[in-house]
Design a protein around this motif. Structure first.
Motif, PDB file in Angstrom:
ATOM      1  N   THR A  29      -9.783   3.584  11.360  1.00  0.00           N
ATOM      2  CA  THR A  29      -9.341   4.002  12.880  1.00  0.00           C
ATOM      3  C   THR A  29     -10.604   2.719  13.656  1.00  0.00           C
ATOM      4  N   LEU A  30     -11.878   2.851  13.890  1.00  0.00           N
ATOM      5  CA  LEU A  30     -13.135   1.939  13.769  1.00  0.00           C
ATOM      6  C   LEU A  30     -12.577   0.620  13.062  1.00  0.00           C
ATOM      7  N   ALA A  31     -12.805   0.479  12.161  1.00  0.00           N
ATOM      8  CA  ALA A  31     -11.957  -0.320  10.885  1.00  0.00           C
ATOM      9  C   ALA A  31     -11.291  -1.073  11.514  1.00  0.00           C
ATOM     10  N   ALA A  32      -9.768  -1.137  12.006  1.00  0.00           N
ATOM     11  CA  ALA A  32      -9.158  -1.829  12.607  1.00  0.00           C
ATOM     12  C   ALA A  32      -8.985  -1.886  14.146  1.00  0.00           C
ATOM     13  N   SER A  33     -10.285  -1.420  14.918  1.00  0.00           N
ATOM     14  CA  SER A  33     -10.276  -2.283  16.052  1.00  0.00           C
ATOM     15  C   SER A  33     -11.044  -2.939  16.232  1.00  0.00           C
ATOM     16  N   ASP A  34     -11.622  -3.479  14.686  1.00  0.00           N
ATOM     17  CA  ASP A  34     -12.926  -4.479  15.031  1.00  0.00           C
ATOM     18  C   ASP A  34     -11.854  -5.996  14.476  1.00  0.00           C
ATOM     19  N   GLY A  35     -11.292  -6.282  15.755  1.00  0.00           N
ATOM     20  CA  GLY A  35     -10.292  -7.330  15.821  1.00  0.00           C
ATOM     21  C   GLY A  35      -9.100  -7.540  16.216  1.00  0.00           C
ATOM     22  N   GLU A  36      -9.269  -5.231  16.231  1.00  0.00           N
ATOM     23  CA  GLU A  36      -7.747  -5.068  17.123  1.00  0.00           C
ATOM     24  C   GLU A  36      -6.593  -5.923  16.219  1.00  0.00           C
ATOM     25  N   CYS A  87       0.867   0.235  -5.561  1.00  0.00           N
ATOM     26  CA  CYS A  87       2.157   0.399  -5.552  1.00  0.00           C
ATOM     27  C   CYS A  87       3.571  -0.110  -5.622  1.00  0.00           C
ATOM     28  N   HIS A  88       4.465   0.546  -5.996  1.00  0.00           N
ATOM     29  CA  HIS A  88       5.222   0.064  -6.264  1.00  0.00           C
ATOM     30  C   HIS A  88       5.333   0.193  -8.043  1.00  0.00           C
ATOM     31  N   TRP A  89       4.517   1.217  -8.854  1.00  0.00           N
ATOM     32  CA  TRP A  89       4.473   1.074 -10.171  1.00  0.00           C
ATOM     33  C   TRP A  89       5.770   0.870 -10.756  1.00  0.00           C
ATOM     34  N   ASP A  90       6.651   0.580 -11.700  1.00  0.00           N
ATOM     35  CA  ASP A  90       7.751   0.477 -12.865  1.00  0.00           C
ATOM     36  C   ASP A  90       6.988   0.942 -13.944  1.00  0.00           C
ATOM     37  N   GLN A  91       6.909   1.709 -13.970  1.00  0.00           N
ATOM     38  CA  GLN A  91       6.080   2.390 -15.609  1.00  0.00           C
ATOM     39  C   GLN A  91       7.028   1.653 -16.576  1.00  0.00           C
ATOM     40  N   PRO A  92       8.331   1.507 -16.627  1.00  0.00           N
ATOM     41  CA  PRO A  92       8.963   1.176 -18.213  1.00  0.00           C
ATOM     42  C   PRO A  92       8.823   0.144 -18.521  1.00  0.00           C
ATOM     43  N   ASN A  93       8.979  -1.213 -17.124  1.00  0.00           N
ATOM     44  CA  ASN A  93       8.226  -2.357 -17.830  1.00  0.00           C
ATOM     45  C   ASN A  93       6.107  -2.886 -17.319  1.00  0.00           C
ATOM     46  N   ARG A  94       5.767  -2.036 -17.027  1.00  0.00           N
ATOM     47  CA  ARG A  94       4.557  -1.883 -16.458  1.00  0.00           C
ATOM     48  C   ARG A  94       4.279  -3.073 -15.704  1.00  0.00           C
ATOM     49  N   ARG A  95       4.680  -3.144 -14.662  1.00  0.00           N
ATOM     50  CA  ARG A  95       5.059  -3.683 -13.684  1.00  0.00           C
ATOM     51  C   ARG A  95       4.012  -2.754 -12.663  1.00  0.00           C
ATOM     52  N   LEU A  96       3.272  -4.017 -11.728  1.00  0.00           N
ATOM     53  CA  LEU A  96       2.605  -2.864 -10.086  1.00  0.00           C
ATOM     54  C   LEU A  96       2.639  -3.981  -9.240  1.00  0.00           C
ATOM     55  N   GLU A  97       2.296  -3.338  -8.504  1.00  0.00           N
ATOM     56  CA  GLU A  97       1.982  -3.791  -6.800  1.00  0.00           C
ATOM     57  C   GLU A  97       0.565  -3.905  -6.308  1.00  0.00           C
ATOM     58  N   ILE A  98      -0.398  -4.423  -5.980  1.00  0.00           N
ATOM     59  CA  ILE A  98      -1.636  -4.030  -5.170  1.00  0.00           C
ATOM     60  C   ILE A  98      -1.102  -4.972  -3.589  1.00  0.00           C
ATOM     61  N   GLY A  99      -1.240  -3.649  -2.901  1.00  0.00           N
ATOM     62  CA  GLY A  99      -1.118  -4.265  -1.460  1.00  0.00           C
ATOM     63  C   GLY A  99      -1.640  -3.152  -0.411  1.00  0.00           C
ATOM     64  N   TYR A 100      -0.850  -3.165   0.963  1.00  0.00           N
ATOM     65  CA  TYR A 100      -0.961  -2.185   2.337  1.00  0.00           C
ATOM     66  C   TYR A 100      -2.451  -2.355   2.220  1.00  0.00           C
ATOM     67  N   THR A 101      -3.066  -3.850   2.249  1.00  0.00           N
ATOM     68  CA  THR A 101      -4.354  -4.179   2.092  1.00  0.00           C
ATOM     69  C   THR A 101      -5.115  -4.410   3.311  1.00  0.00           C
ATOM     70  N   TRP A 102      -6.177  -4.146   4.278  1.00  0.00           N
ATOM     71  CA  TRP A 102      -6.394  -5.044   5.194  1.00  0.00           C
ATOM     72  C   TRP A 102      -7.666  -3.799   5.503  1.00  0.00           C
ATOM     73  N   TYR A 103      -8.444  -5.220   6.274  1.00  0.00           N
ATOM     74  CA  TYR A 103     -10.044  -5.074   6.314  1.00  0.00           C
ATOM     75  C   TYR A 103     -10.473  -5.293   7.677  1.00  0.00           C
ATOM     76  N   ALA A 104     -11.300  -4.726   7.784  1.00  0.00           N
ATOM     77  CA  ALA A 104     -12.101  -4.943   9.430  1.00  0.00           C
ATOM     78  C   ALA A 104     -12.209  -6.632   9.768  1.00  0.00           C
ATOM     79  N   LYS A 105     -12.489  -7.070  10.691  1.00  0.00           N
ATOM     80  CA  LYS A 105     -12.341  -8.672  10.723  1.00  0.00           C
ATOM     81  C   LYS A 105     -13.117  -9.118  11.020  1.00  0.00           C
TER      82      LYS A 105
END
Length: 207
Positions: A29-36, A87-105
């Motif tokens: 919560t504090l991190a997200a407030s840095d830069g609103e 996220c979204h790990w497709d194990q049979p096809n050995r694919r995944l995503e890196i996402g939902y990433t955010w940082y304080a401003k």
């Protein structure tokens, strides 16, 4: 299959990626407030009232075997400065995503993102045996698109009218990826970038 031992962290020189828990809500919560950050219309970062639900949803996805979420801690100050997720790990096809990433401003465009992505990519390719790692972002999120490109990821394409967002706007999603044959070169590049960041830090603190 379990994604990761919940007691484990991914540890670098600048950051510690800690398995996400409700204990991280105040720090996030504090991190997200840095830069609103919740005011950025092209991304979905919760305000103080929504942070607990945001974390609970991430943990639900993890319990369903769909994701592993991390809080990002600055190793120097000890502060929680953002979060990220496999996220979204497709194990049979050995694919995944890196996402939902955010940082304080105040931590954006720093060694933090480079090292966080390096740690996650190493985990994806070396431990989870992925053959491809995706990154997705809003067409209008130019800062995110540039940051992903700087990692060495290549743009695969654009999904037009991909999602209807909470505010009713329609999102075009840009997809990038790194494949396993590219990973050694990307790893070398990111390691070199971190060494450059370190040299700059040393040079500015010498005098």
């Amino acid at each position: 299959m379990s994604w990761i031992n919940r007691l484990d962290c991914l540890i670098g020189e600048h950051v510690i990626l800690e398995p996400l828990s409700l204990d991280h809500v105040p720090g996030l919560t504090l991190a997200a407030s840095d830069g609103e950050l919740w005011k950025l219309w092209f991304t979905q970062i919760p305000n103080a009232e929504g942070m607990k639900a945001y974390v609970e949803y991430a943990l639900t996805c993890e319990n369903n075997g769909e994701a592993v979420a991390f809080a990002v801690r600055d190793k120097v100050s000890g502060n929680i400065i953002g979060c990220t997720r496999i996220c979204h790990w497709d194990q049979p096809n050995r694919r995944l995503e890196i996402g939902y990433t955010w940082y304080a401003k105040s931590y954006q465009r720093s060694a933090i993102n480079t090292e966080s992505k390096l740690l996650l990519l190493r985990y994806a390719f070396n431990t989870l045996d992925a053959i491809a790692v995706e990154f997705r972002t809003h067409w209008h999120n130019h800062a995110s698109r540039n940051a992903i490109a700087r990692l060495g990821a290549k743009q695969d394409g654009i999904l037009r009218n991909h999602k209807i967002q909470a505010d009713g706007t329609i999102r075009d999603t840009v997809i990038f990826s790194i494949i396993e044959t590219e990973w050694p070169q990307v790893e070398h590049f990111l390691t070199s970038r971190l060494a450059h960041y370190q040299s700059l830090t040393l040079s500015t603190t010498t005098f």
